[in-house]
Design a protein around this motif. Structure first.
Motif, PDB file in Angstrom:
ATOM      1  N   VAL A  92       0.836  -1.204   0.000  1.00  0.00           N
ATOM      2  CA  VAL A  92       0.000   0.000   0.000  1.00  0.00           C
ATOM      3  C   VAL A  92       0.868   1.251   0.000  1.00  0.00           C
ATOM      4  O   VAL A  92       0.633   2.201  -0.757  1.00  0.00           O
ATOM      5  CB  VAL A  92      -0.947   0.013   1.217  1.00  0.00           C
ATOM      6  N   GLY A  93       1.891   1.253   0.842  1.00  0.00           N
ATOM      7  CA  GLY A  93       2.767   2.411   0.921  1.00  0.00           C
ATOM      8  C   GLY A  93       3.418   2.743  -0.404  1.00  0.00           C
ATOM      9  O   GLY A  93       3.485   3.902  -0.816  1.00  0.00           O
ATOM     10  N   LEU A  94       3.904   1.729  -1.103  1.00  0.00           N
ATOM     11  CA  LEU A  94       4.561   1.954  -2.392  1.00  0.00           C
ATOM     12  C   LEU A  94       3.564   2.336  -3.468  1.00  0.00           C
ATOM     13  O   LEU A  94       3.851   3.163  -4.345  1.00  0.00           O
ATOM     14  CB  LEU A  94       5.341   0.702  -2.802  1.00  0.00           C
ATOM     15  N   GLU A  95       2.364   1.763  -3.408  1.00  0.00           N
ATOM     16  CA  GLU A  95       1.359   2.059  -4.430  1.00  0.00           C
ATOM     17  C   GLU A  95       0.842   3.494  -4.343  1.00  0.00           C
ATOM     18  O   GLU A  95       0.438   4.069  -5.357  1.00  0.00           O
ATOM     19  CB  GLU A  95       0.192   1.076  -4.318  1.00  0.00           C
ATOM     20  N   ILE A  96       0.830   4.086  -3.160  1.00  0.00           N
ATOM     21  CA  ILE A  96       0.296   5.441  -3.033  1.00  0.00           C
ATOM     22  C   ILE A  96       1.364   6.504  -3.247  1.00  0.00           C
ATOM     23  O   ILE A  96       1.090   7.693  -3.119  1.00  0.00           O
ATOM     24  CB  ILE A  96      -0.382   5.664  -1.664  1.00  0.00           C
ATOM     25  N   GLY A  97       2.604   6.066  -3.557  1.00  0.00           N
ATOM     26  CA  GLY A  97       3.590   7.068  -3.948  1.00  0.00           C
ATOM     27  C   GLY A  97       4.878   7.101  -3.163  1.00  0.00           C
ATOM     28  O   GLY A  97       5.747   7.927  -3.445  1.00  0.00           O
ATOM     29  N   ALA A  98       5.050   6.215  -2.158  1.00  0.00           N
ATOM     30  CA  ALA A  98       6.314   6.184  -1.423  1.00  0.00           C
ATOM     31  C   ALA A  98       7.403   5.545  -2.284  1.00  0.00           C
ATOM     32  O   ALA A  98       7.120   4.770  -3.196  1.00  0.00           O
ATOM     33  CB  ALA A  98       6.158   5.411  -0.120  1.00  0.00           C
ATOM     34  N   ASP A  99       8.651   5.871  -1.984  1.00  0.00           N
ATOM     35  CA  ASP A  99       9.778   5.342  -2.747  1.00  0.00           C
ATOM     36  C   ASP A  99      10.483   4.195  -2.038  1.00  0.00           C
ATOM     37  O   ASP A  99      11.189   3.415  -2.676  1.00  0.00           O
ATOM     38  CB  ASP A  99      10.789   6.468  -3.002  1.00  0.00           C
ATOM     39  N   ASP A 100      10.295   4.079  -0.730  1.00  0.00           N
ATOM     40  CA  ASP A 100      10.948   3.018   0.025  1.00  0.00           C
ATOM     41  C   ASP A 100      10.196   2.816   1.334  1.00  0.00           C
ATOM     42  O   ASP A 100       9.362   3.644   1.714  1.00  0.00           O
ATOM     43  CB  ASP A 100      12.419   3.377   0.295  1.00  0.00           C
ATOM     44  N   TYR A 101      10.509   1.717   2.030  1.00  0.00           N
ATOM     45  CA  TYR A 101       9.762   1.324   3.222  1.00  0.00           C
ATOM     46  C   TYR A 101      10.734   0.673   4.193  1.00  0.00           C
ATOM     47  O   TYR A 101      11.345  -0.347   3.872  1.00  0.00           O
ATOM     48  CB  TYR A 101       8.655   0.344   2.816  1.00  0.00           C
ATOM     49  N   VAL A 102      10.914   1.248   5.380  1.00  0.00           N
ATOM     50  CA  VAL A 102      11.850   0.732   6.368  1.00  0.00           C
ATOM     51  C   VAL A 102      11.098   0.435   7.662  1.00  0.00           C
ATOM     52  O   VAL A 102      10.312   1.255   8.134  1.00  0.00           O
ATOM     53  CB  VAL A 102      12.982   1.748   6.639  1.00  0.00           C
ATOM     54  N   THR A 103      11.335  -0.750   8.237  1.00  0.00           N
ATOM     55  CA  THR A 103      10.647  -1.128   9.470  1.00  0.00           C
ATOM     56  C   THR A 103      11.542  -0.909  10.685  1.00  0.00           C
ATOM     57  O   THR A 103      12.765  -1.009  10.614  1.00  0.00           O
ATOM     58  CB  THR A 103      10.210  -2.610   9.422  1.00  0.00           C
ATOM     59  N   LYS A 104      10.904  -0.593  11.806  1.00  0.00           N
ATOM     60  CA  LYS A 104      11.602  -0.427  13.073  1.00  0.00           C
ATOM     61  C   LYS A 104      11.769  -1.789  13.757  1.00  0.00           C
ATOM     62  O   LYS A 104      10.877  -2.639  13.638  1.00  0.00           O
ATOM     63  CB  LYS A 104      10.820   0.506  14.000  1.00  0.00           C
ATOM     64  N   PRO A 105      12.865  -2.019  14.483  1.00  0.00           N
ATOM     65  CA  PRO A 105      14.046  -1.147  14.633  1.00  0.00           C
ATOM     66  C   PRO A 105      14.897  -1.190  13.361  1.00  0.00           C
ATOM     67  O   PRO A 105      14.860  -2.155  12.601  1.00  0.00           O
ATOM     68  CB  PRO A 105      14.785  -1.765  15.812  1.00  0.00           C
ATOM     69  N   PHE A 106      15.651  -0.121  13.136  1.00  0.00           N
ATOM     70  CA  PHE A 106      16.464  -0.051  11.933  1.00  0.00           C
ATOM     71  C   PHE A 106      17.824   0.538  12.266  1.00  0.00           C
ATOM     72  O   PHE A 106      18.018   1.175  13.304  1.00  0.00           O
ATOM     73  CB  PHE A 106      15.778   0.812  10.868  1.00  0.00           C
ATOM     74  N   MET A 111      19.651   3.483   6.963  1.00  0.00           N
ATOM     75  CA  MET A 111      18.717   4.522   6.516  1.00  0.00           C
ATOM     76  C   MET A 111      19.456   5.611   5.756  1.00  0.00           C
ATOM     77  O   MET A 111      18.970   6.105   4.724  1.00  0.00           O
ATOM     78  CB  MET A 111      17.974   5.113   7.709  1.00  0.00           C
ATOM     79  N   LEU A 112      20.635   5.995   6.239  1.00  0.00           N
ATOM     80  CA  LEU A 112      21.441   6.995   5.545  1.00  0.00           C
ATOM     81  C   LEU A 112      21.765   6.532   4.126  1.00  0.00           C
ATOM     82  O   LEU A 112      21.661   7.321   3.176  1.00  0.00           O
ATOM     83  CB  LEU A 112      22.735   7.247   6.321  1.00  0.00           C
ATOM     84  N   ALA A 113      22.139   5.271   3.986  1.00  0.00           N
ATOM     85  CA  ALA A 113      22.466   4.731   2.659  1.00  0.00           C
ATOM     86  C   ALA A 113      21.248   4.763   1.745  1.00  0.00           C
ATOM     87  O   ALA A 113      21.349   5.109   0.558  1.00  0.00           O
ATOM     88  CB  ALA A 113      22.995   3.310   2.790  1.00  0.00           C
ATOM     89  N   ARG A 114      20.088   4.415   2.289  1.00  0.00           N
ATOM     90  CA  ARG A 114      18.854   4.433   1.489  1.00  0.00           C
ATOM     91  C   ARG A 114      18.499   5.864   1.067  1.00  0.00           C
ATOM     92  O   ARG A 114      18.067   6.102  -0.061  1.00  0.00           O
ATOM     93  CB  ARG A 114      17.699   3.819   2.277  1.00  0.00           C
ATOM     94  N   ILE A 115      18.663   6.796   1.979  1.00  0.00           N
ATOM     95  CA  ILE A 115      18.365   8.198   1.681  1.00  0.00           C
ATOM     96  C   ILE A 115      19.264   8.715   0.568  1.00  0.00           C
ATOM     97  O   ILE A 115      18.802   9.340  -0.396  1.00  0.00           O
ATOM     98  CB  ILE A 115      18.526   9.057   2.954  1.00  0.00           C
ATOM     99  N   LYS A 116      20.554   8.440   0.672  1.00  0.00           N
ATOM    100  CA  LYS A 116      21.500   8.910  -0.340  1.00  0.00           C
ATOM    101  C   LYS A 116      21.218   8.279  -1.697  1.00  0.00           C
ATOM    102  O   LYS A 116      21.335   8.929  -2.745  1.00  0.00           O
ATOM    103  CB  LYS A 116      22.931   8.622   0.120  1.00  0.00           C
TER     104      LYS A 116
END
Length: 234
Positions: A92-106, A111-116
């Motif tokens: 659902v998250g990706l279908e509505i326009g998100a580019d990535d999905y990270v679950t806690k704990p992380f 996360m920095l690598a994914r952001i870059k």
């Protein structure tokens, strides 16, 4: 000196936000943190940023709904952050326009690598698009509606539904100055004082998509009244 790229974090848990802020700032990013969705949304409507880290479970608004709202006026990369690991939530998250999905704990480093990576992909895509579009002869550009978008010399602008309705209204009534309230009605949004200023953000996004074709100046501002569309020199 170039400004630092800005990351917006919308997350209500201070400990999680603090860890991520520390890693990002150490890597040269500017970080704006908001503990509530409406505060983050207000900032995004007025400012250009490189990426948004968005918690799904916010105290004031559902992260999925907030993502939909952001997508009405911006294509900024969005990474969802959530404690839920259900496959349906990721889909659902990706279908509505998100580019990535990270679950806690992380891991903040992950996360920095994914952001870059997301910022690099967005920058590369925009660079290729701009280079391709600027090779067109600007004097021969012509806006044509097609499939609820506008096309210029075979290139689609990539307008959101709201942006298309606003631009369509401006072009069809190019002889008239339209108020923010009139543009809200044209976009099928109930006029309200809290949302009226968001029209400015939509206009800014449309101008940005017209800029590679040297047509952004065709959307004119009549201070104190609203906006109008004109291709003539005035």
């Amino acid at each position: 000196m170039n400004a630092k790229p800005t990351i917006v974090i919308i997350e209500d848990e201070p400990a999680i936000a603090d860890n991520l802020i520390h890693v990002l700032e150490m890597d040269g990013f500017k970080v704006c943190w908001f503990a509530a969705g409406e505060l983050g949304l207000a900032y995004l409507t007025e400012n250009s940023v490189e990426l948004v880290v968005l918690d799904v479970g916010l105290p004031d608004v559902n992260g999925f709904e907030l993502c939909k709202t952001i997508r009405e006026f911006s294509d900024v990369p969005i990474i969802f952050l959530t404690a839920r690991n259900d496959e349906i939530d990721r889909v659902v998250g990706l279908e509505i326009g998100a580019d990535d999905y990270v679950t806690k704990p992380f891991s903040p480093r992950e996360m920095l690598a994914r952001i870059k990576l997301r910022i690099k992909k967005m920058t590369s895509h925009k660079g290729e698009s701009d280079n391709k579009q600027t090779t067109e002869n600007a004097s021969s550009c012509s806006l044509q509606p097609l499939n609820f978008d506008y096309c210029i010399n075979g290139h689609m602008l990539g307008l959101t539904a709201v942006e298309f309705k606003i631009l369509h209204k401006l072009i069809n009534e190019s002889a008239n100055v339209l108020s923010r309230e009139q543009l809200l009605v044209a976009a099928d949004i109930a006029p309200s004082a809290s949302y009226e200023r968001n029209i400015d953000s939509h206009i800014k996004a449309i101008r940005s998509k017209l800029k590679p074709f040297n047509q952004s100046e065709f959307i004119r501002t009549k201070r104190g009244f609203g906006y109008f569309y004109s291709e003539s020199d005035i």
